[in-house]
Design an enzyme around this catalytic site. Structure first.
Site, short mmCIF file in Angstrom:
data_model
loop_
_atom_site.label_atom_id
_atom_site.label_comp_id
_atom_site.label_asym_id
_atom_site.label_seq_id
_atom_site.Cartn_x
_atom_site.Cartn_y
_atom_site.Cartn_z
N ASP A 192 0.87 -1.17 0.00
CA ASP A 192 0.00 0.00 0.00
C ASP A 192 0.91 1.23 0.00
O ASP A 192 2.12 1.14 0.24
CB ASP A 192 -0.89 -0.04 1.24
CG ASP A 192 -1.93 1.07 1.27
OD1 ASP A 192 -2.19 1.68 0.21
OD2 ASP A 192 -2.46 1.34 2.36
N ASP B 289 -0.26 5.01 1.17
CA ASP B 289 -0.52 5.88 2.32
C ASP B 289 -0.46 5.08 3.62
O ASP B 289 -1.10 4.04 3.76
CB ASP B 289 -1.89 6.53 2.19
CG ASP B 289 -1.97 7.48 1.00
OD1 ASP B 289 -1.49 8.61 1.11
OD2 ASP B 289 -2.48 7.05 -0.06
N ASP C 14 -1.51 -1.05 5.98
CA ASP C 14 -1.75 -0.45 7.29
C ASP C 14 -3.22 -0.28 7.63
O ASP C 14 -3.57 -0.05 8.78
CB ASP C 14 -1.09 0.94 7.36
CG ASP C 14 -1.88 1.98 6.58
OD1 ASP C 14 -2.11 1.78 5.36
OD2 ASP C 14 -2.29 2.99 7.18
#
Length: 225
Positions: free
Chosen positions: A4, A6, A176
């Site tokens: 990922d 961000d 996250d």
């Protein structure tokens, strides 16, 4: 090796367009991408154009945007029309909450409340937005955001598709957020899953923040070298 963006390769910020890569991230990804037999992919909820523009990352990378909906190119006209109709439904709702922001993505509409100082109002807005969603849409809750997609694509199915296309022997995935759990659950026992930050997760491993994620990538690049 997939990740990922961000919250993993870039710290979370209030203004998404200002999410620059963590120091060392670009160099570590470039080293990994140059290793024989390694493919590096970015898998994001952002639209592909936004992800490429904001990250500034270049080189031999595979790009998967909109939670997997943008895998082979942009959406069809019919799906874009559904997205625009959804954005119109959310617009007045978001306008009534100071600090809230409506983001229209290629395959989804997202209600952001990270900058809403009235936290009860932020929670109420997300609940109200969720109540407007009909069963034909796909809800993707995240950190201070509710994203509603016009397709049922997710990061897990996108990763499986990419791995099959490449004939990959194994997958390493770093994520996250809530939507990354789809990827963690989709991967097998021989794959490696890493959660960045706190929170309940299906990932087998965890590091505390994007700086540690970059350290992990640098460790892998060193090992492959």
């Amino acid at each position: 090796m997939a990740s990922d963006y961000d919250g993993v390769l870039a710290p979370l910020v209030d203004v998404p367009s200002e999410a620059v890569p963590q120091p060392g991230a670009a160099e570590a990804l470039a080293r990994l991408a140059a290793a024989p037999g390694v493919t590096v992919a970015l898998v994001s909820g952002r639209g592909l154009a936004d992800l490429q523009r904001t990250s500034g990352l270049t080189g031999e990378l595979r790009w998967i945007g909109s939670h997997g909906a943008e895998f082979d190119g942009p959406l069809t006209g019919e799906l874009a029309e559904r997205r625009d109709a959804l954005a119109a439904r959310f617009a007045d709702l978001v306008a009534g909450t100071p600090g809230a922001r409506l983001e229209v993505k290629p395959a989804a509409v997202a209600v952001h409340v990270r900058q809403v100082t009235d936290r009860p109002a932020a929670a109420a807005l997300l609940a109200a937005a969720g109540a407007l969603v009909d069963p034909s849409l796909t809800v993707k809750p995240g950190k201070d955001v509710l994203e509603v997609a016009v397709t049922d694509a997710d990061k897990g199915s996108a990763l499986r598709r990419l791995a099959a296309e490449l004939g990959a022997a194994g997958v390493l995935y770093l994520g996250d957020d809530v939507t990354d759990e789809d990827a963690f659950r989709a991967l097998g026992a021989d794959d490696v899953t890493v959660k960045i930050g706190e929170g309940v997760t299906a990932a087998a491993h965890r590091v505390p923040d994007p700086a540690a994620a970059v350290q992990l990538l640098e460790f892998l690049a060193d090992a492959l070298a």
